[in-house]
Enzyme design. Structure first.
Site, mmCIF file in Angstrom:
data_model
loop_
_atom_site.group_PDB
_atom_site.id
_atom_site.type_symbol
_atom_site.label_atom_id
_atom_site.label_comp_id
_atom_site.label_asym_id
_atom_site.label_seq_id
_atom_site.Cartn_x
_atom_site.Cartn_y
_atom_site.Cartn_z
ATOM 1 N N TYR A 256 12.380 -57.592 35.115
ATOM 2 C CA TYR A 256 13.806 -57.260 35.034
ATOM 3 C C TYR A 256 14.198 -55.920 35.629
ATOM 4 C CZ TYR A 256 13.875 -60.975 31.513
ATOM 5 O OH TYR A 256 13.760 -62.154 30.849
ATOM 6 N N TYR B 118 21.175 -67.541 26.371
ATOM 7 C CA TYR B 118 19.935 -67.240 27.096
ATOM 8 C C TYR B 118 18.845 -68.167 26.567
ATOM 9 C CZ TYR B 118 15.701 -65.114 28.785
ATOM 10 O OH TYR B 118 14.489 -64.926 29.384
ATOM 11 N N ASP C 195 18.013 -73.518 19.842
ATOM 12 C CA ASP C 195 16.988 -72.604 20.336
ATOM 13 C C ASP C 195 16.920 -71.438 19.355
ATOM 14 O OD1 ASP C 195 15.426 -70.759 21.596
ATOM 15 O OD2 ASP C 195 16.485 -70.820 23.519
ATOM 16 N N LYS D 148 8.596 -66.269 19.991
ATOM 17 C CA LYS D 148 8.725 -64.839 19.677
ATOM 18 C C LYS D 148 7.991 -64.415 18.396
ATOM 19 C CE LYS D 148 11.933 -63.288 22.896
ATOM 20 N NZ LYS D 148 12.987 -64.118 23.460
#
Ligand SMILES: *Cc1c(COP(=O)(O)O)cnc(C)c1O
Length: 418
Positions: A19, A147, A239, A268
């Protein structure tokens, strides 16, 4: 400051970091080790961590219970392929995830990253229709601000800006990205009515859109999505890769809405910030559409490291800690402390909005003109906080102590007040 270690100077010219424009970005900080909610730099400085390494380290770094589980598993069996073989860690984890997730989510497909877990969810949803002999239901309805990952399939269901839809026009599959339903407006329902026959499903991050800007919506929104999906027989995919495992105040965000998706993705925090692992959890209804005598109805997917034993051991140990320690209580305390600690930011010039939900605290600015400079001011002040776009946010480990949390919030106030 000390000279950087040898490994840093010699390796840095060969690493491609995420990024960032590699030419202009500030050099990354060299980390020597981690401990609890602290990141210890190679030059000896210690930063209080406000990010938990992209929300993964939910029990703090180096939790002895997770470390011991990984070590024990490494000594016994680091990995076997899941093609034709299974092992205790992966079956225990599948069973435990289904017990934890709302019913009737009953089948777990493991992968090694969140993006892949979302891709698997999308593949399941599209093939669900094909297996039932219904053609043309191939598109997803998803939302601005969302996202879902960085791979091509997931970029296409992100916010168009986040997913760089313009740059990759013609390469990305085209889905429908619209605004989340808002109160007193039925544009969303009308859209679903119009396009239902093309849609495989609706995909959303429940309650909090994370990487797309830490935007919040209410449980009523999730109930509207469920109702619209039910009305036109669409699959609903949540999600929960960011929101899952207590981050928003319940084990999974969907619980507060009393809404169960047909497919849920997690990742995560699943291994407590130790080893990559993600999962796509399907309802019995979705699984049943693949249960057939026809080999062509099988789900053709299988990451090489699927169900990795070290990762599953780390995940089982992570779940142990959610069972044995009161993390939901901890989230309530963190929520209170974030509200108190960030309250003062409301009055600062340049601050547009302050919001807190569970262990997520957000200070949204009108604009951040020099993101790089802001980042280094936080590090210089002894905290690890990573502002992006126009927001400064905290998503600390759920084990963070009062003093460290107060240091994070007061530093944000002080730095933004300058
Ligand atoms: C981080 C994230 C992903 C992607 O996960 P990776 O492991 O980075 O591929 C997908 N969805 C949400 C909601 C996320 O926060």
């Amino acid at each position: 400051m000390n000279r950087p270690p040898d490994w840093y100077s010699r390796g840095l010219p060969h690493i491609w970091l995420p990024y960032n424009q590699m030419k202009t970005t500030a050099p990354p900080l060299a980390v020597a080790r981690t401990d609890g909610t602290r990141i210890v730099l190679a030059d000896g400085r210690e930063l209080v961590d406000g990010v938990a390494s992209w929300w993964t380290a939910c029990h703090g770094y180096n939790h002895p219970h997770i470390v011991a589980a990984i070590q024990a598993q490494a000594a016994r069996m680091p990995h076997v392929m899941l093609g034709g073989l299974v092992h205790e860690q992966v079956l225990n984890l599948a069973r435990r995830l289904c017990a934890l997730a709302p019913a009737p989510l009953t089948r777990v497909f493991f992968s090694d990253s969140g993006s892949v877990a979302v891709e698997v969810a999308m593949k399941m949803a599209v093939q669900y229709w094909l297996n039932r002999g219904i053609r043309g239901r191939t598109k997803f309805l998803c939302f601005r601000g969302g996202y879902h990952g960085d791979t091509f399939a997931t970029m296409a269901v992100c916010d168009p800006e986040e997913g760089m839809h313009n740059l990759f026009t013609g390469i990305l599959p085209e889905h429908y990205v619209i605004d989340l339903p808002s109160a007193g407006d039925d544009a969303f329902e009308r859209f679903v009515e119009q396009h239902a026959d093309e849609l495989a499903g609706i995909l959303v991050e429940p309650l909090v859109q994370g990487a797309g800007g830490m935007k919040f919506h209410g449980p009523d929104t999730l109930r509207r999505l469920r109702a619209a999906a039910d009305k036109r027989d669409l699959l609903l995919i949540f999600d929960e890769i960011f929101t899952g495992f207590a981050r928003t105040g319940t084990m999974f965000a969907c619980e507060v809405a009393g809404v169960v998706p047909d497919i849920m993705t997690v990742g995560k925090a699943l291994t407590g910030g130790t080893i990559p692992l993600a999962a796509t959890i399907a309802s019995q209804k979705v699984f049943d559409a693949f249960w057939s005598d026809d080999p062509a109805h099988a789900l053709m997917h299988g990451p090489t490291y699927m169900g990795n034993a070290l990762a599953c051991a780390a995940a089982n140990a992570t779940l142990d800690l959610f069972e044995s320690e009161d993390r939901l209580g901890a989230v309530r305390a963190i929520e209170d402390a974030l509200r108190r600690g960030l309250e003062g930011c409301r009055g600062l010039s340049g601050v547009a909005h302050v919001r807190v939900r569970g262990a997520i605290g957000v200070v949204q600015l009108h604009a951040i003109s020099n993101l790089g400079a802001l980042k280094s001011r936080f590090a210089d002040a002894g905290v690890w906080v990573r502002p992006f776009r126009d927001i400064v946010y905290l998503t600390p480990a759920l084990t963070i102590g009062e003093a460290d949390l107060a240091k994070l919030t007061s530093t944000i106030g002080a730095v933004l007040g300058q």
